[in-house]
Design an enzyme around this catalytic site. Structure first.
Site, mmCIF file in Angstrom:
data_model
loop_
_atom_site.group_PDB
_atom_site.id
_atom_site.type_symbol
_atom_site.label_atom_id
_atom_site.label_comp_id
_atom_site.label_asym_id
_atom_site.label_seq_id
_atom_site.Cartn_x
_atom_site.Cartn_y
_atom_site.Cartn_z
ATOM 1 C CD GLU B 49 -3.090 -0.962 2.201
ATOM 2 O OE1 GLU B 49 -4.075 -1.711 2.126
ATOM 3 O OE2 GLU B 49 -2.907 -0.179 3.163
ATOM 4 C CG ASP B 60 -3.250 9.105 7.821
ATOM 5 O OD1 ASP B 60 -3.105 7.894 8.059
ATOM 6 O OD2 ASP B 60 -3.548 9.554 6.697
#
Lengths: 403, 267
Positions: B49, B60
């Site tokens: 990824e 995040d």
């Protein structure tokens, strides 16, 4: 616009205003947004909820706010008559509290013991801390570290009210980064936390419910103008950062095609310099903070740094309903520069004894330009969305004074 | 058969689980990424990824936020990310690469143009964290036309009714976010994850990868017992941050941690 639009039918069930709005969030938050949407749709038609909201607006906020004909200012400017919708006289000094009262009631109904908020100038943070104090809710407010530095008084107000101000040092250290951080908090504490968003942006249902809570501004102004003049105003003017005071004033008039509307963005040092905060004037559609809307971004889709003398307008996006109203042409979006807003701040203070927030001073500055193009028998309602006390340090610094 | 499908099929035959590392492209500088990708494959990665840096990574935690800042500061553009994948593909034609990021850079380029460029570079799938399936109806056909898989997230808060919807929109694999929070936070509860993955399997035929909260060999091993894939991100990105001043050592540093995870998963 040629086709008749039923403005009250928007957003649609999925939170879209035409191509704008929507719900662009990570999966963890979808359930919370669906729950909020369902709760709000049920409560907004509930007579008890409406009565509670109206009573708080009357007894706690001090509504209705006056619609004041600024005769001396109108005379000085020359042209149309200028009326001020005095949101600066609300408890806590700005329109923001209309929304925090409503969302705090929702938090209470949903049984959430903790509220969080993002804030730019600190007005929404103060309004959130205020309702949290009143309801005994734990409150944390995210604020960009640069904004903390330029809005020290509001930070102290929040701490006096029992809220914790958390400076955000990531990214550009302003409102957009505070909103990122509030989203991160919410995704982590979604079970016990209600996120009180301060403007008509964010994922659905926020742009809808914040608009509905703020629409009290326009409903009152409509009634007040009809009572005083027997007709609707010819034009409405409001500043647009995220755009909650503007949509609050505009929305109840959208079906009145004879009423012109102007949203005033922060032109910063001038649109041509690139140092501004005017996505509707100089940006393009994209996705940020849960909704599709006009944004300031680079060619690669990275969000651009913004600039405005006013912390409350220093945001690279705007509420999605404004993007839709821009494309449809129903509202005209314009910009004024920092220096034009500062001049207007000083002028209104000296001529009327009313010190506007620097955000509202953008609307004041454009209203002057507009009034000169209009006739003396015409009426302009300007949303004086907040008072300028919080900006005294900023203005003084420009005069070389430091307290 | 797509690379992702072939990958999971082969792993199933071998009785192994997918190890799926996440790193941000161009972190701390663009020249690191391709050697790092090869080193990760050598250390046992099955799917990579690759994060597309974004200025406002709302989902995040601080570790990946800082990775985005380092990468953007080094000048990483979306085109540069495609170039990295194309360069990786010159020496590796079998390891699937999934781009992970936020929607706005994709919108800025346009769905059709983005999908074409990604496919051309050798990308296999795309996961956009702020794009739930309800908002993906327009995007998915462009991506599927180019043979790109659309990977969607499932969360602890996802209802069973939504699982059906997500399973319909998703291709390649599904990504179960093991905890409420941002990347790099907390510790996951393996029993709870096991129960949730079992529920997801009732609604979806796709392989299920699990991410968030996997930081070392024991947690990777535990999750590999209950899921089809183990996604590890912040723990690797932290290693990159620790060695940002000596980028030449980053591939070996990341590979070391991944190899430990691989060994624990296969043991």
């Amino acid at each position: 616009m040629s086709e008749k639009v039923d403005y009250s039918a928007f957003p649609d069930a999925r939170g879209h205003f035409g191509a704008y709005g929507g719900r662009f969030v990570s999966e963890t938050l979808v359930a919370a947004l669906e729950e909020l949407d369902a709760m709000y749709r049920r409560l907004r038609d509930d007579p008890k909820f409406r009565a509670d909201f109206d009573r708080d607006l009357a007894d706690y906020v001090g509504r209705p706010s006056p619609l004041y004909l600024a005769e001396r200012w109108s005379e000085r400017v020359g042209g149309a008559r200028l009326w001020l919708k005095r949101e600066d006289l609300n408890h806590t000094g700005a329109h923001k509290v209309n929304n925090t009262i409503g969302q705090a009631l929702l938090a209470h109904h949903m049984g959430k013991p903790r509220v969080i908020a993002e804030t730019g100038a600190g007005q929404h943070g103060v309004a959130t801390a205020t309702v949290a104090a009143r309801l005994g809710l734990k409150c944390q407010v995210y604020m960009g570290a640069d904004d903390v530095a330029r809005q020290k008084v509001n930070c102290y107000r929040m701490s006096l009210l029992g809220a914790e101000v958390i400076p955000v040092t990531s990214g550009s250290r302003t409102l957009k980064d505070a909103m990122n951080e509030a989203m991160r908090d919410w995704v982590t504490n979604v079970d016990d936390t209600f996120y009180i968003i301060g403007t008509v942006a964010g994922p659905h249902p926020y742009p809808m419910l914040v608009r509905d809570f703020q629409s009290v501004i326009g409903r009152e102004a409509r009634e007040q103008m009809l009572a005083r003049e027997g007709r609707l105003p010819d034009a409405l003017v409001a500043c647009v950062g995220g755009g909650s005071n503007a949509i609050g004033l505009f929305h109840p008039f959208l079906d009145d095609s004879e009423v012109a509307m102007y949203g005033v963005e922060a032109g910063g040092e001038g649109i041509e310099t690139g140092r501004h905060a005017a996505p509707l004037s100089a940006g393009r559609p994209g996705v940020l903070h849960g909704n599709r809307t006009y944004l300031m971004e680079n060619d690669d889709g990275q969000i651009a740094a913004t600039h405005s003398v006013s912390a409350g307008l220093d945001y690279p996006g705007v509420g999605p309903e404004h993007s839709w109203l821009k494309d449809s042409g129903r509202v005209e979006y314009v910009s004024v520069t920092d220096s034009e807003a500062l001049d207007a701040f000083r002028r209104l203070t000296r001529v009327e004894g009313i010190m506007p927030a620097l955000e509202s001073a953008h609307a004041i500055a454009y209203a002057e330009k507009l009034a000169r193009r209009m006739k003396p028998e015409q009426n302009i309602v300007v949303n004086l969305s907040g008072r300028g006390d919080k900006d005294i340090e900023t203005v003084a610094a420009l005069d070389g004074l430091h307290f | 058969m797509s690379r992702i499908e072939a990958c999971f099929e082969q792993l199933a035959q071998q009785g192994r689980k997918a190890l799926i590392p996440f790193v941000t492209a161009g972190d701390p500088e663009p020249s690191v990424t391709v050697p790092l990708m090869h080193a990760m494959v050598e250390a046992g990665a099955d799917i990579i990824e690759l994060g597309m840096p974004f200025s406002d990574p709302m989902a995040d935690g601080p570790v990946i936020q800082l990775a985005c800042e380092r990468s953007l500061k080094a000048g990483t553009s979306v085109s540069a990310v495609f170039d990295m994948v194309a360069e990786f593909r010159r020496d590796d034609d079998h390891t699937p690469v999934v781009l992970m990021g936020y929607l706005n850079p994709v919108e800025a380029r346009g769905y059709e143009a983005f999908a074409a460029a990604a496919a051309q570079a050798g990308v296999d799938g795309v996961l956009l964290v702020d794009l739930p399936p309800e908002e993906a109806e327009e995007l998915c056909p462009y991506f599927h036309d180019q043979g790109l898989d659309t990977v969607f997230l499932l969360a602890p808060t996802t209802s069973e009714a939504r699982m059906d919807k997500i399973a319909r929109a998703g291709t390649g694999y599904l990504y179960y976010v093991s905890l409420k929070g941002v990347t790099g936070s907390g510790a996951l509860d393996v029993d709870e994850v096991a129960a949730r993955v079992e529920t997801i399997r009732k609604h979806a035929g796709l392989p299920v990868g699990v991410g968030f909260g996997i930081k070392d060999a024991p947690s990777a091993r535990a999750v590999s017992r209950v899921a089809d894939g183990v996604v590890v991100g912040s723990a690797l990105v932290q290693r990159i941050a620790d060695h940002a001043h000596e980028p030449a050592r980053i591939p070996e540093q990341v590979a070391e941690l991944l190899a430990q995870m691989r060994a624990a998963m296969d043991a």
